[in-house]
Design a protein around this motif. Structure first.
Motif: not given
Length: 317
Positions: A202-206, A269-271, A149-155, A184-187
Motif C-alpha cells: 500500500x502507498x499514498x501520495x499527493x 489529489x491524493x493517490x 510534506x516533503x517534495x519528491x526531490x527533497x525526500x 509533482x509528487x509528495x509521499x
C-alpha cells in the motif's frame, strides 16, 4: 460527468501567476491530426527501461478518442491493453473507430500502432451528464495535507544523505532523481530505512501535473489523470518484496479507469494505491484519486508482469 463548476472552491488552491502551461498539455498530450480519426503522438519522457511510458500512451489514446465526440459528453471509463513494447525512437499512430454514438453513451475504440503493428488497444466510453438521486462513495483517508510534506526531490535527497543506505537503493534513487517527469509528487508517510523490510503493498501520495492547465475542457483533465495514474502504480505490488528480490522486468498488461466527479489535474489529489494480490509473475493494483475536499474523482485498476532476477544461493547463507 457534469462539467466542472467552482472547482477553485471545491478543490482548493488557486491558479499560479501567469500562464505557465503544463507540458502535458502543450507537448505530451498534444496530438498531430493526420486524417479523420487518425493522429500522431510523439514522446516526452522515456523511462530508463527504454520502453514508452504506459501512462503517456493511455493519455494520448484518450485524447484521440475525445476528439471524436461532442463537447457535451465526458469520459466515464476506459479499458486498455498493452500488447507490444513501445519503441521510443518512432512516433505512435492513433486510429479511432467510432463504435457507437448514442443519445446518452458513446463508445470509441482506439488502436495505437508502431511499425505497422498495434502496441496498445483501448475502449473509451463517454456519457452525457445525467442527474442521479442514488449516490454514495467511500471516505477519503485522513492524511497530512501536501503543504506539510516533503517534495519528491527533497525526500530522495534525505534518503541519499543517510550513510546506512544500501548501494542498490542509492543507485535506484539517483536514477529516479535524474528523471524529468512532468508531475509533482509528495509521499504520505514515507518509510524510514528501518521500515523497508516491513512494508505492506500500500502507498499514498499527493500528485498533480506540473504547470497550469486551467478549468478548460474536463476531458483534458481526464487525459492528464490517465497519464498520472500509471506513474509508480504497478510498483505498489513490489513493496513487500523489494528488499528480498530484485525486479528484472516489470510492465503493464492492462489498465482501467472510471471517472466519477469533475476535478483539476493541476491541483493536488491524493493517490491511494494498494495491491490485493501478486502471483504467477503478475501483480494486481487498485487505485483511487481523491480531491482535496474528500470527493472521490477517479478509480483505477491495473495488472502487470513482474519478474525477478534469480537469487544467488549464497545470498541466503
Amino acid at each position: 460527468m457534469s462539467p466542472p463548476q467552482d472547482l477553485e472552491d471545491e478543490q482548493g488552491g488557486g491558479d499560479p501567476p501567469g500562464d505557465l502551461r503544463s507540458v502535458l498539455v502543450t507537448s505530451v498530450l498534444n496530438l498531430e491530426p493526420l486524417d479523420e480519426d487518425l493522429y500522431r503522438g510523439r514522446h516526452y519522457w522515456v523511462p530508463s527501461t527504454q520502453r514508452l511510458f504506459g501512462g503517456q500512451i493511455v493519455g494520448q489514446a484518450l485524447v484521440a478518442a475525445a476528439k471524436s465526440v461532442s463537447e457535451d459528453v465526458h469520459v466515464h471509463s476506459l479499458h486498455c491493453y498493452f500488447v507490444r513494447k513501445g519503441d521510443p525512437k518512432v512516433p505512435v499512430l492513433y486510429q479511432v473507430e467510432r463504435t457507437r454514438t448514442g443519445a446518452s453513451f458513446s463508445v470509441r475504440f482506439v488502436k495505437a500502432v508502431q511499425h505497422g503493428r498495434p502496441i496498445f488497444i483501448c475502449q473509451a466510453s463517454f456519457q452525457k451528464a445525467q442527474p442521479s438521486p442514488m449516490q454514495h462513495q467511500f471516505s477519503m483517508p485522513a492524511v497530512s495535507p501536501p503543504e506539510e510534506l516533503l517534495s519528491h526531490e527533497a525526500l530522495i535527497e534525505q534518503y541519499l544523505r543517510d550513510p546506512k543506505l544500501q548501494e542498490k537503493y542509492r543507485v535506484g534513487l539517483n536514477q529516479i532523481a535524474a528523471q524529468e517527469v512532468p508531475i509533482e509528487i509528495k509521499v504520505v508517510n514515507p518509510p524510514t530505512l528501518g521500515q523497508l523490510k516491513e512494508m505492506e503493498p500500500r502507498q499514498m501520495f499527493w500528485v498533480r501535473a506540473q504547470g497550469y492547465i486551467g478549468e478548460g475542457d474536463m476531458k483534458m483533465h481526464c487525459c492528464v489523470a490517465a497519464y498520472i495514474s500509471d506513474y509508480a502504480f504497478l510498483g505498489t505490488a513490489v513493496l513487500p518484496h523489494h528488499w528480498q528480490y530484485e525486479v528484472d522486468f516489470m510492465v503493464s498488461l492492462d489498465h482501467t479507469m472510471w471517472f466519477h466527479a469533475p476535478f483539476r489535474a493541476d491541483h493536488w489529489m491524493l493517490y491511494e494505491c494498494e495491491s490485493p494480490w501478486a502471483g504467477g509473475s503478475r501483480g494486481l493494483v487498485h487505485g483511487r484519486l481523491w480531491r482535496q475536499d474528500g470527493v472521490l474523482a477517479v478509480s483505477c485498476a491495473q495488472e502487470g508482469v513482474i519478474r525477478v532476477k534469480p537469487q544467488d544461493p549464497k545470498s541466503n547463507l
